[in-house]
Scaffold this motif. Structure first.
Motif, mmCIF file in Angstrom:
data_model
loop_
_atom_site.group_PDB
_atom_site.id
_atom_site.type_symbol
_atom_site.label_atom_id
_atom_site.label_comp_id
_atom_site.label_asym_id
_atom_site.label_seq_id
_atom_site.Cartn_x
_atom_site.Cartn_y
_atom_site.Cartn_z
ATOM 1 N N LEU A 35 38.823 -59.488 44.668
ATOM 2 C CA LEU A 35 38.231 -57.663 45.091
ATOM 3 C C LEU A 35 38.881 -57.590 44.242
ATOM 4 N N SER A 36 38.200 -56.445 43.700
ATOM 5 C CA SER A 36 39.068 -55.238 42.956
ATOM 6 C C SER A 36 39.800 -54.507 43.487
ATOM 7 N N VAL A 37 40.629 -53.670 43.366
ATOM 8 C CA VAL A 37 42.071 -52.798 43.834
ATOM 9 C C VAL A 37 40.833 -51.951 44.740
ATOM 10 N N GLY A 38 39.608 -51.150 44.098
ATOM 11 C CA GLY A 38 39.584 -50.241 44.964
ATOM 12 C C GLY A 38 38.189 -50.676 46.116
ATOM 13 N N GLU A 39 38.233 -51.705 46.367
ATOM 14 C CA GLU A 39 37.957 -52.345 47.147
ATOM 15 C C GLU A 39 38.450 -52.703 47.970
ATOM 16 N N PHE A 40 39.366 -53.464 48.150
ATOM 17 C CA PHE A 40 41.018 -53.698 49.026
ATOM 18 C C PHE A 40 41.699 -52.735 49.739
ATOM 19 N N VAL A 41 41.626 -51.901 49.098
ATOM 20 C CA VAL A 41 41.684 -50.889 49.443
ATOM 21 C C VAL A 41 40.918 -49.761 50.382
ATOM 22 N N LEU A 42 39.939 -49.977 50.201
ATOM 23 C CA LEU A 42 39.102 -49.447 51.135
ATOM 24 C C LEU A 42 38.903 -50.210 52.516
ATOM 25 N N MET A 43 38.387 -51.276 52.215
ATOM 26 C CA MET A 43 38.566 -52.722 53.387
ATOM 27 C C MET A 43 39.768 -51.931 54.051
ATOM 28 N N HIS A 44 41.144 -52.109 53.329
ATOM 29 C CA HIS A 44 41.943 -51.822 54.660
ATOM 30 C C HIS A 44 41.350 -50.263 55.327
ATOM 31 N N ALA A 45 41.607 -49.400 54.293
ATOM 32 C CA ALA A 45 41.304 -48.315 55.168
ATOM 33 C C ALA A 45 39.944 -48.346 56.497
ATOM 34 N N ASN A 46 39.430 -49.243 56.063
ATOM 35 C CA ASN A 46 38.491 -48.767 57.037
ATOM 36 C C ASN A 46 38.960 -49.482 57.886
ATOM 37 N N CYS A 47 39.096 -51.085 57.729
ATOM 38 C CA CYS A 47 40.047 -51.179 59.165
ATOM 39 C C CYS A 47 40.515 -50.983 59.961
ATOM 40 N N ARG A 48 41.479 -49.697 59.780
ATOM 41 C CA ARG A 48 42.341 -48.702 59.636
ATOM 42 C C ARG A 48 41.846 -48.012 60.932
ATOM 43 N N MET A 49 40.540 -47.839 60.326
ATOM 44 C CA MET A 49 39.213 -46.876 60.789
ATOM 45 C C MET A 49 40.956 -45.405 60.141
ATOM 46 N N VAL A 50 40.474 -45.516 59.450
ATOM 47 C CA VAL A 50 40.588 -43.544 59.068
ATOM 48 C C VAL A 50 40.351 -42.051 58.819
ATOM 49 N N SER A 51 39.791 -41.563 58.826
ATOM 50 C CA SER A 51 38.652 -40.906 58.549
ATOM 51 C C SER A 51 38.101 -40.039 57.284
ATOM 52 N N ARG A 52 38.566 -40.616 56.832
ATOM 53 C CA ARG A 52 37.814 -40.510 54.954
ATOM 54 C C ARG A 52 38.688 -41.147 53.775
ATOM 55 N N PRO A 53 38.349 -42.480 54.288
ATOM 56 C CA PRO A 53 38.430 -43.856 53.531
ATOM 57 C C PRO A 53 38.556 -43.804 52.590
ATOM 58 N N GLU A 54 36.966 -42.953 52.098
ATOM 59 C CA GLU A 54 37.536 -43.218 50.115
ATOM 60 C C GLU A 54 38.638 -41.872 49.704
ATOM 61 N N GLN A 55 38.771 -41.154 50.535
ATOM 62 C CA GLN A 55 39.439 -40.408 49.588
ATOM 63 C C GLN A 55 41.317 -41.029 49.826
ATOM 64 N N ALA A 56 41.172 -41.953 50.816
ATOM 65 C CA ALA A 56 42.411 -42.352 51.573
ATOM 66 C C ALA A 56 42.928 -43.440 50.348
ATOM 67 N N ASN A 111 43.908 -49.186 37.297
ATOM 68 C CA ASN A 111 42.795 -47.869 38.132
ATOM 69 C C ASN A 111 42.484 -48.746 39.147
ATOM 70 N N ASP A 112 40.955 -48.349 39.991
ATOM 71 C CA ASP A 112 40.877 -49.185 40.704
ATOM 72 C C ASP A 112 39.262 -50.148 40.913
ATOM 73 N N SER A 113 39.403 -50.967 39.901
ATOM 74 C CA SER A 113 38.559 -51.320 39.318
ATOM 75 C C SER A 113 39.113 -52.480 38.858
ATOM 76 N N VAL A 114 40.402 -52.316 38.776
ATOM 77 C CA VAL A 114 40.886 -53.843 38.010
ATOM 78 C C VAL A 114 41.022 -54.644 39.148
ATOM 79 N N PRO A 115 40.507 -55.738 38.614
ATOM 80 C CA PRO A 115 41.152 -56.904 39.863
ATOM 81 C C PRO A 115 42.095 -57.062 40.248
#
Length: 347
Positions: A174-195, A212-216
């Motif tokens: 996964l890319s950095v952005g995909e990984f962090v976004l997946m974790h944010a969604n798992c944590r059910m944060v209100s604004r995952p993209e912003q987090a 940046n967020d595109s780096v593997p």
């Protein structure tokens, strides 16, 4: 089994109960449609599937019902606010009693120091597993002033403690952005993209080399990986206790990392050999022969020395940046230059 559970879909049950999700995965319920009800799935099981599970339909229903019945209690315990974490002494490597009774509160930063092999990692491991006298050290970890029964300990596991070890490597594609976004969604944060953006921005404040967020994930250096996980823990993790093993080896801005965790009101314990980190803590635990031998509150003189050491560390950080840019280190800052008496002796 309750009718409400029978009527729930496989997707709903799996999302709300990790243990049931694990059972369904083992039973290959993932082959069924997620919108199928749990009762309908049980009715479809043939003799071969029942044989593999070692249960008949009634036993499967009873097993799932028992798991579901535990859910309310486990969630209730897991959601209790952490007011204090108490470390009660066990024994040292020779079996002698350990004199330890230390209570920590949210926002406390404690550094753990001692020689290599003295037992620093064992202390962190005891805290991570919420030891109840059942580890080699025989320590007990109290939550909100009391011992945990097995159900409470299971409920807290994975929720109360977040640990960052010395060696962390990603294997997920996964890319950095995909990984962090997946974790944010798992944590059910209100604004995952912003987090996600906040985590990556914080990580870049800690790391020497920006990313940046595109780096593997697999292309991150050790320091970048540690910076990302510290930022992720501070911003996304709901765990009120953070354990860090030797942050100074990560090649990151350790003081900023500590400030980030302190700002989130987490109990933070750091195993370290770094004098600056050790003096930054509210207290430091000294380990020897597998036991806590002292708990030190930094003195006023140590705080003064911390200021002096921090200035030297800042100069060294600037020298490291010059090296990274390919510059020559042909002159040193005045604060790092030895005096004449230090190089030639003094009569």
């Amino acid at each position: 089994m309750t009718l409400s559970l029978l009527s729930m879909t496989i997707a709903e049950v799996s999302q709300r109960h990790p243990a049931i999700a694990e059972f369904l995965a083992h039973a290959h319920a993932h082959d069924a449609k997620p919108e199928r009800s749990l009762g309908a799935w049980i009715d479809t099981l043939d003799d071969d599937q029942l044989g593999l599970l070692g249960m008949d339909r009634g036993q499967i229903a009873g097993h799932l019902d028992a798991l579901w019945g535990q859910l309310g209690e486990l969630q209730r315990v897991a959601e209790l606010p952490l007011r204090s974490l108490t470390l009660r002494g066990g024994i040292d490597k020779a079996g002698c009693p350990e004199q330890l009774d230390l209570t920590l509160a949210p926002g406390d930063v404690v550094c753990v120091v001692g020689p290599t092999g003295s037992g620093k990692s064992r202390l962190l491991a005891d805290i991570e597993c919420l030891a109840q006298g059942d580890t080699p050290s025989q320590r007990r970890i109290l939550v909100n002033g009391r011992s945990l029964d097995p159900a409470e300990r299971a409920a807290y596991a994975g929720r109360l403690i977040a640990q960052l070890s010395q060696n962390m490597n990603f294997v997920v594609d996964l890319s950095v952005g995909e990984f962090v976004l997946m974790h944010a969604n798992c944590r059910m944060v209100s604004r995952p993209e912003q987090a996600t953006r906040e985590v990556i921005a914080c990580a870049n404040e800690l790391a020497g080399e920006q990313f940046n967020d595109s780096v593997p994930l697999t292309q991150l250096s050790g320091g970048q990986t540690r910076a990302l996980m510290i930022a992720d823990t501070a911003v996304l993790s709901s765990s009120p206790v953070v354990l860090i093993d030797e942050i100074e080896n990560a090649g990151i801005d350790r003081r900023r990392a500590l400030d980030l965790l302190i700002a989130r009101e987490k109990i933070t314990l750091i195993s370290t050999h770094d004098p600056i980190l050790a003096l930054m803590g509210d207290r430091r635990i000294v380990i020897g022969s597998g036991a806590v031998v002292d708990v030190i509150v930094p003195s006023a003189a140590e705080k003064t020395n911390l200021y002096a050491l921090s200035r030297i560390d800042d100069e060294l950080a600037r020298l490291r940046q010059r090296l990274r840019r390919g510059e020559l280190i042909d002159e040193l800052p005045a604060s790092l230059m030895p005096t004449f008496s230090e190089t030639h002796g003094c009569d």
